[in-house]
Design a protein around this motif. Structure first.
Motif, PDB file in Angstrom:
ATOM      1  N   ASN A 145     -11.600  12.351 -11.578  1.00 20.28           N
ATOM      2  CA  ASN A 145     -10.736  11.292 -12.097  1.00 20.28           C
ATOM      3  C   ASN A 145     -11.038   9.921 -11.503  1.00 20.28           C
ATOM      4  O   ASN A 145     -10.370   8.935 -11.847  1.00 20.28           O
ATOM      5  CB  ASN A 145      -9.269  11.646 -11.842  1.00 20.28           C
ATOM      6  CG  ASN A 145      -8.849  12.906 -12.566  1.00 20.28           C
ATOM      7  OD1 ASN A 145      -9.028  13.019 -13.775  1.00 20.28           O
ATOM      8  ND2 ASN A 145      -8.288  13.865 -11.841  1.00 20.28           N
ATOM      9  N   GLU A 146     -12.019   9.867 -10.581  1.00 13.93           N
ATOM     10  CA  GLU A 146     -12.415   8.613  -9.930  1.00 13.93           C
ATOM     11  C   GLU A 146     -11.183   7.930  -9.327  1.00 13.93           C
ATOM     12  O   GLU A 146     -10.909   6.748  -9.562  1.00 13.93           O
ATOM     13  CB  GLU A 146     -13.135   7.694 -10.923  1.00 13.93           C
ATOM     14  CG  GLU A 146     -14.408   8.328 -11.476  1.00 13.93           C
ATOM     15  CD  GLU A 146     -15.158   7.433 -12.433  1.00 13.93           C
ATOM     16  OE1 GLU A 146     -14.579   6.430 -12.886  1.00 13.93           O
ATOM     17  OE2 GLU A 146     -16.327   7.720 -12.723  1.00 13.93           O
ATOM     18  N   TRP A 147     -10.449   8.701  -8.536  1.00 13.59           N
ATOM     19  CA  TRP A 147      -9.178   8.243  -7.966  1.00 13.59           C
ATOM     20  C   TRP A 147      -9.135   8.586  -6.482  1.00 13.59           C
ATOM     21  O   TRP A 147      -9.579   9.659  -6.072  1.00 13.59           O
ATOM     22  CB  TRP A 147      -8.022   8.931  -8.694  1.00 13.59           C
ATOM     23  CG  TRP A 147      -6.713   8.243  -8.512  1.00 13.59           C
ATOM     24  CD1 TRP A 147      -5.726   8.562  -7.621  1.00 13.59           C
ATOM     25  CD2 TRP A 147      -6.243   7.117  -9.245  1.00 13.59           C
ATOM     26  NE1 TRP A 147      -4.668   7.705  -7.764  1.00 13.59           N
ATOM     27  CE2 TRP A 147      -4.943   6.809  -8.751  1.00 13.59           C
ATOM     28  CE3 TRP A 147      -6.773   6.349 -10.266  1.00 13.59           C
ATOM     29  CZ2 TRP A 147      -4.194   5.748  -9.242  1.00 13.59           C
ATOM     30  CZ3 TRP A 147      -6.024   5.305 -10.764  1.00 13.59           C
ATOM     31  CH2 TRP A 147      -4.749   5.009 -10.254  1.00 13.59           C
ATOM     32  N   ALA A 148      -8.607   7.687  -5.653  1.00 13.62           N
ATOM     33  CA  ALA A 148      -8.508   7.906  -4.216  1.00 13.62           C
ATOM     34  C   ALA A 148      -7.044   7.815  -3.786  1.00 13.62           C
ATOM     35  O   ALA A 148      -6.263   7.071  -4.382  1.00 13.62           O
ATOM     36  CB  ALA A 148      -9.344   6.877  -3.460  1.00 13.62           C
ATOM     37  N   PHE A 149      -6.688   8.570  -2.736  1.00 14.48           N
ATOM     38  CA  PHE A 149      -5.309   8.520  -2.253  1.00 14.48           C
ATOM     39  C   PHE A 149      -5.232   8.984  -0.801  1.00 14.48           C
ATOM     40  O   PHE A 149      -6.079   9.715  -0.310  1.00 14.48           O
ATOM     41  CB  PHE A 149      -4.394   9.373  -3.134  1.00 14.48           C
ATOM     42  CG  PHE A 149      -4.809  10.818  -3.264  1.00 14.48           C
ATOM     43  CD1 PHE A 149      -4.268  11.797  -2.446  1.00 14.48           C
ATOM     44  CD2 PHE A 149      -5.741  11.192  -4.223  1.00 14.48           C
ATOM     45  CE1 PHE A 149      -4.654  13.121  -2.576  1.00 14.48           C
ATOM     46  CE2 PHE A 149      -6.128  12.520  -4.366  1.00 14.48           C
ATOM     47  CZ  PHE A 149      -5.579  13.487  -3.532  1.00 14.48           C
ATOM     48  N   THR A 150      -4.193   8.497  -0.113  1.00 12.97           N
ATOM     49  CA  THR A 150      -3.909   8.894   1.255  1.00 12.97           C
ATOM     50  C   THR A 150      -2.407   8.941   1.460  1.00 12.97           C
ATOM     51  O   THR A 150      -1.669   8.193   0.814  1.00 12.97           O
ATOM     52  CB  THR A 150      -4.546   7.927   2.274  1.00 12.97           C
ATOM     53  OG1 THR A 150      -4.244   8.380   3.598  1.00 12.97           O
ATOM     54  CG2 THR A 150      -4.019   6.510   2.115  1.00 12.97           C
ATOM     55  N   GLN A 151      -1.959   9.821   2.353  1.00 14.08           N
ATOM     56  CA  GLN A 151      -0.552   9.884   2.744  1.00 14.08           C
ATOM     57  C   GLN A 151      -0.363   9.330   4.150  1.00 14.08           C
ATOM     58  O   GLN A 151       0.757   9.251   4.635  1.00 14.08           O
ATOM     59  CB  GLN A 151      -0.054  11.337   2.692  1.00 14.08           C
ATOM     60  CG  GLN A 151      -0.065  11.945   1.295  1.00 14.08           C
ATOM     61  CD  GLN A 151       0.832  11.201   0.318  1.00 14.08           C
ATOM     62  OE1 GLN A 151       1.898  10.724   0.677  1.00 14.08           O
ATOM     63  NE2 GLN A 151       0.395  11.101  -0.929  1.00 14.08           N
ATOM     64  N   ASP A 152      -1.465   8.931   4.785  1.00 13.46           N
ATOM     65  CA  ASP A 152      -1.403   8.432   6.161  1.00 13.46           C
ATOM     66  C   ASP A 152      -1.158   6.926   6.198  1.00 13.46           C
ATOM     67  O   ASP A 152      -1.135   6.248   5.166  1.00 13.46           O
ATOM     68  CB  ASP A 152      -2.719   8.764   6.875  1.00 13.46           C
ATOM     69  CG  ASP A 152      -2.806  10.222   7.261  1.00 13.46           C
ATOM     70  OD1 ASP A 152      -2.030  10.642   8.133  1.00 13.46           O
ATOM     71  OD2 ASP A 152      -3.646  10.940   6.695  1.00 13.46           O
ATOM     72  N   LYS A 153      -1.021   6.427   7.413  1.00 10.47           N
ATOM     73  CA  LYS A 153      -0.897   4.982   7.606  1.00 10.47           C
ATOM     74  C   LYS A 153      -2.212   4.318   7.244  1.00 10.47           C
ATOM     75  O   LYS A 153      -3.279   4.914   7.371  1.00 10.47           O
ATOM     76  CB  LYS A 153      -0.522   4.670   9.053  1.00 10.47           C
ATOM     77  CG  LYS A 153       0.885   5.134   9.417  1.00 10.47           C
ATOM     78  CD  LYS A 153       1.234   4.759  10.850  1.00 10.47           C
ATOM     79  CE  LYS A 153       2.653   5.189  11.189  1.00 10.47           C
ATOM     80  NZ  LYS A 153       3.016   4.850  12.586  1.00 10.47           N
ATOM     81  N   PHE A 154      -2.129   3.066   6.802  1.00 11.67           N
ATOM     82  CA  PHE A 154      -3.334   2.357   6.395  1.00 11.67           C
ATOM     83  C   PHE A 154      -3.213   0.872   6.723  1.00 11.67           C
ATOM     84  O   PHE A 154      -2.128   0.346   6.955  1.00 11.67           O
ATOM     85  CB  PHE A 154      -3.574   2.524   4.892  1.00 11.67           C
ATOM     86  CG  PHE A 154      -2.532   1.860   4.028  1.00 11.67           C
ATOM     87  CD1 PHE A 154      -2.591   0.501   3.732  1.00 11.67           C
ATOM     88  CD2 PHE A 154      -1.466   2.590   3.516  1.00 11.67           C
ATOM     89  CE1 PHE A 154      -1.627  -0.115   2.942  1.00 11.67           C
ATOM     90  CE2 PHE A 154      -0.499   1.990   2.735  1.00 11.67           C
ATOM     91  CZ  PHE A 154      -0.585   0.633   2.446  1.00 11.67           C
ATOM     92  N   LYS A 155      -4.371   0.233   6.706  1.00 12.68           N
ATOM     93  CA  LYS A 155      -4.464  -1.223   6.823  1.00 12.68           C
ATOM     94  C   LYS A 155      -5.365  -1.695   5.695  1.00 12.68           C
ATOM     95  O   LYS A 155      -6.497  -1.242   5.576  1.00 12.68           O
ATOM     96  CB  LYS A 155      -5.051  -1.618   8.180  1.00 12.68           C
ATOM     97  CG  LYS A 155      -5.206  -3.116   8.384  1.00 12.68           C
ATOM     98  CD  LYS A 155      -5.797  -3.408   9.758  1.00 12.68           C
ATOM     99  CE  LYS A 155      -5.977  -4.902   9.984  1.00 12.68           C
ATOM    100  NZ  LYS A 155      -6.585  -5.188  11.309  1.00 12.68           N
ATOM    101  N   TYR A 156      -4.841  -2.596   4.877  1.00  7.99           N
ATOM    102  CA  TYR A 156      -5.575  -3.052   3.705  1.00  7.99           C
ATOM    103  C   TYR A 156      -5.777  -4.559   3.786  1.00  7.99           C
ATOM    104  O   TYR A 156      -4.815  -5.322   3.864  1.00  7.99           O
ATOM    105  CB  TYR A 156      -4.805  -2.682   2.434  1.00  7.99           C
ATOM    106  CG  TYR A 156      -5.391  -3.256   1.167  1.00  7.99           C
ATOM    107  CD1 TYR A 156      -6.684  -2.955   0.775  1.00  7.99           C
ATOM    108  CD2 TYR A 156      -4.632  -4.096   0.348  1.00  7.99           C
ATOM    109  CE1 TYR A 156      -7.223  -3.470  -0.389  1.00  7.99           C
ATOM    110  CE2 TYR A 156      -5.157  -4.612  -0.821  1.00  7.99           C
ATOM    111  CZ  TYR A 156      -6.453  -4.303  -1.191  1.00  7.99           C
ATOM    112  OH  TYR A 156      -6.982  -4.815  -2.342  1.00  7.99           O
ATOM    113  N   THR A 157      -7.025  -4.963   3.788  1.00  7.19           N
ATOM    114  CA  THR A 157      -7.377  -6.381   3.882  1.00  7.19           C
ATOM    115  C   THR A 157      -7.911  -6.857   2.533  1.00  7.19           C
ATOM    116  O   THR A 157      -8.836  -6.252   1.989  1.00  7.19           O
ATOM    117  CB  THR A 157      -8.448  -6.610   4.972  1.00  7.19           C
ATOM    118  OG1 THR A 157      -7.988  -6.056   6.204  1.00  7.19           O
ATOM    119  CG2 THR A 157      -8.711  -8.095   5.159  1.00  7.19           C
ATOM    120  N   ASN A 158      -7.324  -7.948   2.034  1.00  8.79           N
ATOM    121  CA  ASN A 158      -7.741  -8.519   0.755  1.00  8.79           C
ATOM    122  C   ASN A 158      -8.135  -9.977   0.962  1.00  8.79           C
ATOM    123  O   ASN A 158      -7.287 -10.857   1.010  1.00  8.79           O
ATOM    124  CB  ASN A 158      -6.604  -8.422  -0.266  1.00  8.79           C
ATOM    125  CG  ASN A 158      -7.031  -8.859  -1.657  1.00  8.79           C
ATOM    126  OD1 ASN A 158      -8.076  -9.482  -1.835  1.00  8.79           O
ATOM    127  ND2 ASN A 158      -6.221  -8.541  -2.648  1.00  8.79           N
TER     128      ASN A 158
END
Length: 202
Positions: free
Chosen positions: A151-164
């Protein structure tokens, strides 16, 4: 003297009973151990590997024209093959690099310390210092990330840091799912946004 001898006999009987109980427990533990799952060994090991996954284009053309499109490339120092099992999988115990390509051939990259790819489902489980970087500079950091190749899809249930860098923001949160080029992103829980200060050169 009789009293001492009687006490001695009772001590021996008590010790013998305790020993029987101990050996009985040890025997039970041994039987449980024998019933445990057997050790599983890989049917093959590859070093300095590179696996390419592609799909066929819908448009049929000349036989000389390549009608396939590369979806992703997996590479790393070592991989162990367990695809002979009932539920086949492949492990990447010393880390992996996953290059993911969109329709415009832009490359996004995921790196991780450890990885398992389940062959029957196409699900990739990445663990340890997982970093995803897109071709336009977006960056996601998390301890664990799943990528669904089908499905070309990514996911996580953990903590994350996202830089844009486009918006000049950094987001911290927990739980996220998104498509391969970050054009759709759903953060489950966020702790707030931090604006990045851009340096202006005189």
């Amino acid at each position: 003297m009789k009293q001492s001898f009687g006490f001695f006999l009772k001590s021996i009987a008590l010790g013998f009973s305790g020993a029987m109980l101990f050996f009985s427990c040890a025997d039970n533990y041994k039987r449980v151990g024998e019933e445990a799952l057997p050790l599983v060994f890989p049917q093959g090991v590859a070093e300095n590997f590179s696996f390419r996954y592609s799909e066929s284009n819908n448009v049929m053309g000349n036989e000389d024209i390549d009608t396939t499109r590369v979806i992703s490339v997996l590479s790393g120092p070592i991989t162990e093959n367990y695809e002979n099992l009932e539920f086949p999988y492949r492990t990447f115990p010393k880390g992996i690099v996953v290059d993911i390509y969109d329709e415009d051939k832009n490359k996004n990259k995921i790196i991780a310390d450890y990885c398992i790819r389940y062959s029957s489902t196409g699900l990739i489980d990445l663990r340890g210092n997982v970093v995803l970087e897109t071709h336009d500079g977006k960056k996601l950091e998390t301890p664990q990330l799943y990528y669904d190749q089908s499905n070309e899809w990514a996911f996580t249930q953990d903590k994350f840091k996202y830089t844009n860098p486009e918006e000049g923001t950094v987001m911290d949160g927990e739980g996220m799912d998104f498509n391969k080029d970050f054009s759709f992103l759903n953060a489950h829980k966020t702790y707030g946004l931090m604006t990045i200060k851009e340096e202006i050169n005189d």
